[in-house]
Design a protein around this motif. Structure first.
Motif, PDB file in Angstrom:
ATOM      1  N   GLY A  93       1.500   6.720  -6.783  1.00 46.79           N
ATOM      2  CA  GLY A  93       0.426   7.658  -7.081  1.00 46.79           C
ATOM      3  C   GLY A  93       0.871   9.105  -6.920  1.00 46.79           C
ATOM      4  O   GLY A  93       0.565   9.963  -7.751  1.00 46.79           O
ATOM      5  N   ARG A  94       1.616   9.368  -5.855  1.00 49.03           N
ATOM      6  CA  ARG A  94       2.125  10.722  -5.632  1.00 49.03           C
ATOM      7  C   ARG A  94       3.100  11.127  -6.735  1.00 49.03           C
ATOM      8  O   ARG A  94       3.067  12.263  -7.221  1.00 49.03           O
ATOM      9  N   ASN A 120       0.838  -1.207   0.000  1.00 46.99           N
ATOM     10  CA  ASN A 120       0.000   0.000   0.000  1.00 46.99           C
ATOM     11  C   ASN A 120       0.866   1.247   0.000  1.00 46.99           C
ATOM     12  O   ASN A 120       0.569   2.222  -0.692  1.00 46.99           O
ATOM     13  N   ASP A 121       1.946   1.230   0.791  1.00 47.68           N
ATOM     14  CA  ASP A 121       2.871   2.368   0.818  1.00 47.68           C
ATOM     15  C   ASP A 121       3.485   2.595  -0.553  1.00 47.68           C
ATOM     16  O   ASP A 121       3.586   3.733  -1.022  1.00 47.68           O
ATOM     17  N   GLN A 137       2.256   1.739  -3.466  1.00 46.04           N
ATOM     18  CA  GLN A 137       1.235   2.233  -4.376  1.00 46.04           C
ATOM     19  C   GLN A 137       0.947   3.711  -4.121  1.00 46.04           C
ATOM     20  O   GLN A 137       0.752   4.488  -5.062  1.00 46.04           O
ATOM     21  N   GLU A 138       0.949   4.107  -2.864  1.00 48.65           N
ATOM     22  CA  GLU A 138       0.734   5.517  -2.532  1.00 48.65           C
ATOM     23  C   GLU A 138       1.869   6.375  -3.082  1.00 48.65           C
ATOM     24  O   GLU A 138       1.635   7.444  -3.658  1.00 48.65           O
TER      25      GLU A 138
END
Length: 107
Positions: free
Chosen positions: A91-92, A84-85, A87-88
């Motif tokens: 995304g950023r 999840n980290d 992917q975040e």
């Protein structure tokens, strides 16, 4: 090193570079560079690897060879949290690229 562990992982599954590339979405040449240690893997590769091969142990993959982190207290991690980290972060980075593309830079 992780590239040796990756090579063994795919070899044990009976997969060739071309097959691994097709599964993960990378060229066979790039997979070859990853497996021979001539290129560093990035978050995109790790995300694809984890998605398509959920049985890969990322903790073991990146543990130093002389250290068995799986038996150490506190060495267990939450795989989903790390993904999840990543992917975040991806995304950023994507949003930053979009904002930079919209800007007109003057010389």
């Amino acid at each position: 090193m992780y590239h040796e562990k990756l090579s063994k992982f795919f070899r044990d599954k009976g997969l060739k570079q071309k097959e691994v590339g097709a599964i993960l979405g990378f060229s066979p040449a790039m997979i070859g560079r990853y497996l021979h240690g001539t290129a560093s893997i990035g978050s995109e590769f790790i995300l694809s690897l984890s998605k398509h091969f959920p049985d890969v142990d990322l903790n073991d993959l990146f543990a130093p060879d002389e250290q068995n982190m799986l038996n150490e207290v506190g060495a267990i991690y939450e795989k989903q949290t790390i993904l999840n980290d990543l992917q975040e972060i991806e995304g950023r980075l994507h949003n930053i690229r979009l904002r930079l593309a919209d800007k007109k830079f003057e010389e």
